[in-house]
Design a protein around this motif. Structure first.
Motif, short mmCIF file in Angstrom:
data_model
loop_
_atom_site.label_atom_id
_atom_site.label_comp_id
_atom_site.label_asym_id
_atom_site.label_seq_id
_atom_site.Cartn_x
_atom_site.Cartn_y
_atom_site.Cartn_z
N ILE A 24 0.83 -1.20 0.00
CA ILE A 24 0.00 0.00 0.00
C ILE A 24 0.87 1.26 0.00
CG2 ILE A 24 -1.63 1.34 1.40
CD1 ILE A 24 -2.74 -1.43 2.32
N LEU A 25 1.90 1.27 0.83
CA LEU A 25 2.78 2.44 0.91
C LEU A 25 3.60 2.62 -0.36
CD1 LEU A 25 4.02 2.21 4.61
CD2 LEU A 25 2.50 3.93 3.63
N THR A 26 4.17 1.55 -0.85
CA THR A 26 5.02 1.62 -2.03
C THR A 26 4.24 2.06 -3.27
OG1 THR A 26 6.46 -0.12 -1.14
CG2 THR A 26 6.62 0.33 -3.50
N LEU A 27 3.06 1.48 -3.45
CA LEU A 27 2.27 1.75 -4.65
C LEU A 27 1.25 2.87 -4.45
CD1 LEU A 27 1.67 -1.91 -5.88
CD2 LEU A 27 3.56 -0.36 -6.40
N GLN A 28 1.19 3.40 -3.24
CA GLN A 28 0.27 4.48 -2.89
C GLN A 28 -1.16 4.15 -3.32
OE1 GLN A 28 2.10 7.91 -4.69
NE2 GLN A 28 3.58 8.09 -3.03
N LEU A 29 -1.63 2.99 -2.83
CA LEU A 29 -2.96 2.52 -3.18
C LEU A 29 -4.01 3.07 -2.22
CD1 LEU A 29 -2.14 -1.25 -3.80
CD2 LEU A 29 -2.36 0.58 -5.50
N ASP A 30 -5.19 3.30 -2.75
CA ASP A 30 -6.32 3.70 -1.93
C ASP A 30 -6.81 2.45 -1.21
OD1 ASP A 30 -8.42 5.11 -0.83
OD2 ASP A 30 -9.65 5.05 -2.64
N PHE A 31 -6.78 2.46 0.11
CA PHE A 31 -7.03 1.27 0.90
C PHE A 31 -8.14 1.52 1.92
CE2 PHE A 31 -6.04 -1.27 4.72
CZ PHE A 31 -6.15 -2.54 4.17
N SER A 32 -8.97 0.52 2.14
CA SER A 32 -10.04 0.59 3.13
C SER A 32 -9.68 -0.29 4.32
CB SER A 32 -11.36 0.11 2.54
OG SER A 32 -12.34 0.04 3.54
N ASP A 33 -9.74 0.28 5.51
CA ASP A 33 -9.49 -0.47 6.73
C ASP A 33 -10.70 -1.27 7.18
OD1 ASP A 33 -6.86 -0.19 7.46
OD2 ASP A 33 -7.18 1.66 8.59
N LYS A 94 -17.56 2.66 -24.80
CA LYS A 94 -16.67 3.06 -23.71
C LYS A 94 -17.41 2.97 -22.38
CE LYS A 94 -12.93 4.66 -25.87
NZ LYS A 94 -11.64 4.11 -25.75
N ASP A 95 -16.74 2.37 -21.40
CA ASP A 95 -17.29 2.34 -20.04
C ASP A 95 -17.05 3.68 -19.38
OD1 ASP A 95 -18.10 -0.26 -20.22
OD2 ASP A 95 -16.29 -1.08 -19.32
N VAL A 96 -17.96 4.06 -18.53
CA VAL A 96 -17.83 5.28 -17.77
C VAL A 96 -17.52 4.88 -16.33
CG1 VAL A 96 -18.99 7.35 -16.96
CG2 VAL A 96 -19.45 6.49 -19.26
N LEU A 97 -16.40 5.34 -15.83
CA LEU A 97 -16.02 5.04 -14.46
C LEU A 97 -16.75 5.99 -13.53
CD1 LEU A 97 -14.20 3.37 -12.61
CD2 LEU A 97 -12.47 5.13 -12.88
N ILE A 98 -17.61 5.43 -12.71
CA ILE A 98 -18.39 6.25 -11.80
C ILE A 98 -17.66 6.44 -10.49
CG2 ILE A 98 -20.55 6.39 -10.52
CD1 ILE A 98 -21.83 4.80 -12.83
N GLU A 99 -17.15 5.33 -9.94
CA GLU A 99 -16.45 5.41 -8.66
C GLU A 99 -15.41 4.31 -8.61
OE1 GLU A 99 -17.38 4.77 -3.92
OE2 GLU A 99 -19.03 5.01 -5.32
N ARG A 100 -14.24 4.61 -8.13
CA ARG A 100 -13.20 3.61 -7.96
C ARG A 100 -13.15 3.23 -6.49
NH1 ARG A 100 -7.58 4.08 -10.91
NH2 ARG A 100 -9.00 3.54 -12.55
N SER A 101 -13.43 1.98 -6.21
CA SER A 101 -13.46 1.51 -4.82
C SER A 101 -12.04 1.28 -4.31
CB SER A 101 -14.23 0.19 -4.73
OG SER A 101 -15.56 0.38 -5.13
N PRO A 102 -11.84 1.47 -3.01
CA PRO A 102 -10.53 1.21 -2.43
C PRO A 102 -10.29 -0.30 -2.33
CG PRO A 102 -12.07 1.86 -0.72
CD PRO A 102 -12.79 1.99 -2.03
#
Length: 151
Positions: A24-33, A94-102
């Motif tokens: 998570i830190l290295t790739l700076q990913l959006d993460f959910s606890d 084309k797909d429309v991205l509405i929300e990117r989940s963590p």
């Protein structure tokens, strides 16, 4: 046979948590606890059972191959984003991205299984992907082997 509770315990192990945090830190990913839904643990248990890989072997990867695993995740995530447009050639499709989940804490399990096969049993990868009913599994296996070759 791996159970849902086995997967819950696996993702709470020190080795897995260390790998997860570094990824998570290295790739700076959006993460959910937040705790994933029980169904996520069921799906992961099913994947592990279809792979016939013991949790002990996956834990060993979490300790011994940390840097390569993080690089594998990074390359695969980059490859997935590049492939999205390949399937949407027509402008109307084309797909429309509405929300990117963590990402949830279980997300590395599929990467660990794939990496295990790529490292230890590349021929077994096809059978595993076929068991998961992945469409065009041979092409997907080839793409994963190319990604692994970049490590």
């Amino acid at each position: 046979m791996v159970t849902t509770n086995d997967v819950r315990n696996f993702v709470k192990s020190e080795s897995y948590i260390n790998l997860l945090n570094r990824t998570i830190l290295t790739l700076q990913l959006d993460f959910s606890d937040e705790e994933p839904e029980s169904q996520m643990f069921n799906i992961d248990a099913g994947m592990i059972n279809k792979s016939n890989i013991g949790l002990d072997k996956l834990l060993t990867l979490c300790v011994e191959d940390v840097d390569k695993l993080i690089r594998y995740v990074e390359l695969k995530l980059l490859n997935i984003e590049d492939d999205v447009d390949e399937y949407n050639e027509d402008e109307e499709d084309k797909d429309v991205l509405i929300e990117r989940s963590p990402f949830y804490k279980t997300f590395l399990i599929s990467y660990l299984i794939e990496y295990f096969f790529l490292k230890n049993d590349p021929k077994g990868l096809d059978g595993y992907l076929k068991a998961l009913r992945i469409p065009s599994y041979k092409k997907y296996a080839s793409e994963l082997k190319d990604i692994y070759g970049q490590l």
